[in-house]
Design a protein around this motif. Sequence first.
Motif, mmCIF file in Angstrom:
data_model
loop_
_atom_site.group_PDB
_atom_site.id
_atom_site.type_symbol
_atom_site.label_atom_id
_atom_site.label_comp_id
_atom_site.label_asym_id
_atom_site.label_seq_id
_atom_site.Cartn_x
_atom_site.Cartn_y
_atom_site.Cartn_z
ATOM 1 N N ASP A 131 4.314 24.771 -25.700
ATOM 2 C CA ASP A 131 3.119 24.692 -24.866
ATOM 3 C C ASP A 131 3.071 23.358 -24.125
ATOM 4 O O ASP A 131 4.025 22.567 -24.170
ATOM 5 C CB ASP A 131 1.857 24.909 -25.702
ATOM 6 C CG ASP A 131 1.707 23.870 -26.811
ATOM 7 O OD1 ASP A 131 2.551 22.941 -26.897
ATOM 8 O OD2 ASP A 131 0.747 23.986 -27.594
ATOM 9 N N TYR A 132 1.958 23.105 -23.466
ATOM 10 C CA TYR A 132 1.833 21.868 -22.695
ATOM 11 C C TYR A 132 1.797 20.636 -23.598
ATOM 12 O O TYR A 132 2.248 19.557 -23.186
ATOM 13 C CB TYR A 132 0.579 21.933 -21.825
ATOM 14 C CG TYR A 132 0.449 20.799 -20.841
ATOM 15 C CD1 TYR A 132 1.457 20.519 -19.921
ATOM 16 C CD2 TYR A 132 -0.704 20.008 -20.819
ATOM 17 C CE1 TYR A 132 1.334 19.484 -19.004
ATOM 18 C CE2 TYR A 132 -0.834 18.968 -19.903
ATOM 19 C CZ TYR A 132 0.185 18.714 -19.003
ATOM 20 O OH TYR A 132 0.060 17.670 -18.102
ATOM 21 N N ALA A 133 1.297 20.797 -24.817
ATOM 22 C CA ALA A 133 1.317 19.669 -25.759
ATOM 23 C C ALA A 133 2.750 19.252 -26.062
ATOM 24 O O ALA A 133 3.048 18.054 -26.197
ATOM 25 C CB ALA A 133 0.573 20.039 -27.039
ATOM 26 N N HIS A 134 3.648 20.221 -26.192
ATOM 27 C CA HIS A 134 5.073 19.901 -26.382
ATOM 28 C C HIS A 134 5.590 19.109 -25.190
ATOM 29 O O HIS A 134 6.303 18.104 -25.358
ATOM 30 C CB HIS A 134 5.877 21.191 -26.556
ATOM 31 C CG HIS A 134 7.355 21.019 -26.355
ATOM 32 N ND1 HIS A 134 8.131 20.225 -27.165
ATOM 33 C CD2 HIS A 134 8.191 21.545 -25.402
ATOM 34 C CE1 HIS A 134 9.389 20.263 -26.741
ATOM 35 N NE2 HIS A 134 9.449 21.044 -25.675
ATOM 36 N N ILE A 135 5.234 19.539 -23.994
ATOM 37 C CA ILE A 135 5.693 18.843 -22.796
ATOM 38 C C ILE A 135 5.193 17.398 -22.789
ATOM 39 O O ILE A 135 5.953 16.466 -22.483
ATOM 40 C CB ILE A 135 5.193 19.572 -21.531
ATOM 41 C CG1 ILE A 135 5.735 21.001 -21.485
ATOM 42 C CG2 ILE A 135 5.572 18.795 -20.283
ATOM 43 C CD1 ILE A 135 7.231 21.114 -21.414
#
Length: 289
Positions: free
Chosen positions: A82-86
Amino acid sequence: METFLHHGATSFLPQLHPDPRIAHIASVTNIMEDLVSSSKAQSPTGPPPEPPTTLRDSPATLITNVKDFVQEYMSHYDASHDYAHILRVLALAQHILKVEQLSNPSTFYDPTIVSLAALLHDVGDRKYDVPTNVADPAMDPEMLVKATLVDLGSSLEQARYVQTIVKNVSYSNEVRNPDRIRGMLLQHPELAIVQDADRLDALGAVGVGRAFTFGGAKGRPMDFHKGAKNGGGKSGMESTVEHFGEKLERLEGMMKTKEGKRLARERTERLKIFKGWWEEENKILRGMQ
């Protein structure tokens, strides 16, 4: 990109509204068609046109635009990607960059390239489904990142450079052709930083959480006996833990930067500690197959 095993992986994209990536891909396809048409229209006896070297916007504005795009794009994937990973990969890449600039001043790293590649490293990832009702060329990850950057304000030259890095971030690419990656690292030193950042997020406590999340999203059955009855293979959470040894524990030895190696050593130890706890708590299953 490929932080986990992907055989037979599927994504669970929300179906409540049309996938906005379709409109975006149509837009970037038009951009690439314009670029190709422009190239064909030039005089056959004249030199090829030079790629643009100036940005329509400042690097800060470009990065902001890319962040907005990636946040929407990654919202269709499960929480392992997800965007948190990014954002974690971006923060790790920027941290490693600072350390490398101090400890290795003879090598030039472009901070904007590092940030863009970190933000876009999972765009077009083949382990997830992509829209199928648009032109096939737009599905090519090698085209998607480059065209997206041009659409968002990058020069073509910069977009090509970032696309090359994104294409070569993945673990599987390096395993298949390590010599090629070594050559790429010489030409694109920023690749080492983004690779290390992405792989660090597959380790430690976060890596454990992401591995189980991906396994659940992929649809692995959570039935120990079912796996045993189907030929003795392990399934569900057990197969995810096996993945630690098959791949994740190997990442430490594949780090490129000094700081990446240091952080990987710490996070791999946490992974091994968890694996030991898992094995201890699952001893109770022995003899129950």
